[in-house]
Design a protein around this motif. Structure first.
Motif, short mmCIF file in Angstrom:
data_model
loop_
_atom_site.label_atom_id
_atom_site.label_comp_id
_atom_site.label_asym_id
_atom_site.label_seq_id
_atom_site.Cartn_x
_atom_site.Cartn_y
_atom_site.Cartn_z
N ASN A 86 0.70 -1.20 -0.02
CA ASN A 86 0.01 0.15 0.03
C ASN A 86 0.83 1.28 0.08
O ASN A 86 0.17 2.63 0.13
N LEU A 87 2.04 1.30 -0.17
CA LEU A 87 2.99 2.20 -0.04
C LEU A 87 3.23 2.71 -1.58
O LEU A 87 3.27 1.99 -2.49
N ASP A 88 3.36 4.11 -1.84
CA ASP A 88 3.25 4.68 -2.88
C ASP A 88 4.89 4.98 -3.42
O ASP A 88 5.63 5.38 -2.97
N LYS A 89 5.14 3.99 -4.63
CA LYS A 89 6.64 4.04 -5.13
C LYS A 89 6.99 5.40 -5.56
O LYS A 89 8.21 5.57 -6.22
N ALA A 90 6.05 6.53 -5.81
CA ALA A 90 6.58 7.70 -6.46
C ALA A 90 7.00 8.53 -5.47
O ALA A 90 7.51 9.56 -5.58
N LYS A 91 6.79 8.25 -3.84
CA LYS A 91 7.31 9.05 -3.00
C LYS A 91 8.66 8.49 -2.60
O LYS A 91 9.34 7.56 -2.91
N LEU A 92 9.29 9.51 -2.04
CA LEU A 92 10.83 9.39 -1.24
C LEU A 92 10.69 8.61 0.23
O LEU A 92 9.84 9.27 1.06
N TYR A 93 11.08 7.69 0.48
CA TYR A 93 11.13 7.04 1.94
C TYR A 93 12.26 7.43 2.62
O TYR A 93 13.43 7.04 2.01
N VAL A 94 12.36 7.75 3.80
CA VAL A 94 13.57 8.16 4.90
C VAL A 94 13.26 6.80 5.91
O VAL A 94 12.36 6.88 6.80
N THR A 95 14.29 6.16 5.97
CA THR A 95 14.30 5.01 7.27
C THR A 95 15.35 5.61 8.16
O THR A 95 16.17 6.22 8.01
N TYR A 96 14.85 5.16 9.31
CA TYR A 96 15.61 5.26 10.62
C TYR A 96 15.70 4.30 11.44
O TYR A 96 14.65 3.60 11.78
N CYS A 97 16.56 4.34 12.70
CA CYS A 97 16.33 3.35 13.65
C CYS A 97 16.78 4.42 15.04
O CYS A 97 16.78 5.41 15.03
N ASP A 98 17.26 3.80 16.02
CA ASP A 98 17.86 4.39 17.08
C ASP A 98 18.91 5.35 16.70
O ASP A 98 19.06 6.49 17.38
N GLY A 99 19.81 4.83 16.24
CA GLY A 99 21.02 5.89 16.01
C GLY A 99 22.37 4.98 15.21
O GLY A 99 22.11 3.89 14.56
N ILE A 100 23.51 5.50 15.43
CA ILE A 100 24.59 5.07 14.81
C ILE A 100 25.23 3.63 15.34
O ILE A 100 25.58 2.93 14.61
N GLY A 101 24.44 3.15 16.53
CA GLY A 101 24.72 1.92 17.13
C GLY A 101 23.87 0.90 16.36
O GLY A 101 24.01 -0.23 16.86
N CYS A 102 22.99 1.38 15.83
CA CYS A 102 21.92 0.33 15.45
C CYS A 102 22.10 0.37 13.59
O CYS A 102 21.93 1.35 13.12
N ASN A 103 21.90 -0.87 12.90
CA ASN A 103 21.83 -1.07 11.59
C ASN A 103 20.55 -1.22 10.92
O ASN A 103 20.45 -1.34 9.69
#
Length: 129
Positions: free
Chosen positions: A64-81
């Motif tokens: 259900n996500l629009d492939k025309a959009k830009l997605y930004v992924t994140y997690c806790d911080g630099i100690g998390c991948n």
């Protein structure tokens, strides 16, 4: 790859908190994805973010996500991948993706608010930059 190409590639695939905040305020074609567990998301997340844990990303969970959009992924911080794993998964599924540098940790350090059970209010977080 030369230096110019390297740094251009970094900017093509990474975004910092300030740029994300500015883009969220002006562009409806961007969506933030918290790639952590539902429990971590419930505790605290970037306002407006959706939760799609990297381990569950597949054609079904992203249908259900629009492939025309830009997605930004994140997690806790630099100690998390998890954000890197999420960005890779989303890219493999055909989405345009950037990874938030420093994750939720740097978002808060830069003074931006969060939502959830442990939310912060903008201006209550200091930055010793």
């Amino acid at each position: 790859m030369n230096q110019i190409d390297f740094y251009q590639a970094k900017l093509n695939y990474e975004i910092d908190s300030w740029d994300l905040s500015e883009t969220l305020g002006s562009d409806g074609d961007i969506l933030v994805i918290d790639t952590r567990s539902p429990e971590a998301f419930a505790q605290e997340h970037i306002p407006g973010a959706i939760n799609v844990p990297h381990r569950t990303m597949n054609e079904e969970t992203t249908q259900n996500l629009d492939k025309a959009k830009l997605y930004v992924t994140y997690c806790d911080g630099i100690g998390c991948n998890a954000s890197t794993k999420g960005a890779l998964n989303m890219s493999k599924l055909g989405f345009k993706v950037k990874e938030l540098l420093g994750g939720l940790d740097w978002w808060k350090r830069d003074g931006y608010s969060t939502e959830g059970e442990n939310d912060t209010k903008k201006g209550n977080v200091s930055c010793d930059c």
